[in-house]
Design an enzyme around this catalytic site. Structure first.
Site, mmCIF file in Angstrom:
data_model
loop_
_atom_site.group_PDB
_atom_site.id
_atom_site.type_symbol
_atom_site.label_atom_id
_atom_site.label_comp_id
_atom_site.label_asym_id
_atom_site.label_seq_id
_atom_site.Cartn_x
_atom_site.Cartn_y
_atom_site.Cartn_z
ATOM 1 N N ASP A 95 -0.363 -11.220 -48.301
ATOM 2 C CA ASP A 95 -1.782 -11.361 -48.618
ATOM 3 C C ASP A 95 -1.864 -11.970 -50.009
ATOM 4 O O ASP A 95 -1.243 -11.458 -50.952
ATOM 5 C CB ASP A 95 -2.482 -10.003 -48.603
ATOM 6 C CG ASP A 95 -2.526 -9.392 -47.207
ATOM 7 O OD1 ASP A 95 -2.087 -10.061 -46.249
ATOM 8 O OD2 ASP A 95 -3.008 -8.254 -47.073
ATOM 9 N N ASP A 116 -9.911 -7.058 -35.230
ATOM 10 C CA ASP A 116 -9.808 -5.835 -36.028
ATOM 11 C C ASP A 116 -10.610 -4.751 -35.328
ATOM 12 O O ASP A 116 -11.818 -4.887 -35.125
ATOM 13 C CB ASP A 116 -10.350 -6.074 -37.437
ATOM 14 C CG ASP A 116 -9.547 -7.130 -38.182
ATOM 15 O OD1 ASP A 116 -8.344 -7.263 -37.883
ATOM 16 O OD2 ASP A 116 -10.111 -7.818 -39.048
#
EC number: 5.3.1.16
Length: 246
Positions: free
Chosen positions: A7, A129
């Site tokens: 990330d 998600d």
């Protein structure tokens, strides 16, 4: 396969806890060296998340991705705030192997279908998600998990099957970045229901045992971020573990 994850904020490797930008941890890693090491250990693709672009599309880290593609040999899939045809074309033209689409799956379903048809299902990963409630309802969350929708995981996958959907990255958001272990039940269920989808499991992987159990659910790939960054196990151990269960 094992897919290491990074990330990225302003080129730095970070981890957000539960998607919270105010709760981030920085890691002192050389991204380019890490990518080459992973390639040498048999890694076939690496997952990169543009957290700057996810927060504000004007701050996309395009120059970083250009440098990664031109200076390293491991293929990458890139996600984080990809919402337009231009976003996708820019990344694919750079040499990114796959782009990961998130919130647009809900907010712009017809456009996503067109992308699957135009770019081909191997270039597109749908990132779902999921919040799983007590009755096993799998509700999709968007916008960095800040917003629940009324869309259900199975319905979304069904909708895109006719466009050749192939790759789905599924995250149980209650597990991501927690090292609490994956939601094995979730992955076993969706792999059983959608046998032609290559599911990428993400969230909560904390041990080699988790890799063994995830492989048995039927997922095709496991995305691992924090565990590798914090040396819970090595990339060699993870790859061997996956191969041993084949």
């Amino acid at each position: 396969m094992i897919i290491p994850a990074f990330d990225l904020i302003n080129g730095r490797t970070v981890r957000l806890y539960q998607g919270d930008y105010s709760n981030q941890k920085n890691y002192n890693v050389n991204l380019f060296n890490s990518l080459e090491v992973y390639k040498s250990k048999g890694i076939e693709i690496v997952h990169l998340v543009d957290l700057d672009g996810a927060k504000n599309s004007a701050n996309r880290q395009i120059e970083l991705f250009k440098k990664i593609v031109s200076h390293t040999t491991v293929p990458v899939q890139v996600g984080g705030g990809i919402r337009t045809t231009k976003d996708i074309s820019t990344l694919l033209d750079l040499g990114v192997k796959r782009v990961v689409i998130g919130s647009s799956i809900v907010s712009n379903k017809k456009q996503v279908k067109q992308w699957l048809n135009f770019y081909g299902p191997d270039a597109i990963v749908l990132a779902l998600d999921v919040h799983v409630d007590g009755s096993n309802k799998k509700e999709i969350s968007i916008d960095g998990w800040q917003k629940k929708t009324n869309f259900i995981l199975e319905e979304i996958i069904e909708y895109f099957l006719s466009s050749g959907l192939k790759h789905v990255l599924c995250t149980d958001i209650s597990r991501d970045g927690t090292l609490l272990g994956p939601n094995f039940k979730l992955y076993k269920e969706i792999c059983s229901n959608f046998k032609n989808i290559n599911f990428q499991a993400s969230g909560g992987v904390a041990s080699l045992q988790d890799i063994i159990f995830l492989k048995k659910t039927g997922v095709k790939s496991i995305i691992i971020g924090r565990s590798l960054l914090e040396k819970k196990f090595t990339i060699e151990e993870a790859v061997k573990c996956w191969q041993r269960e084949s």
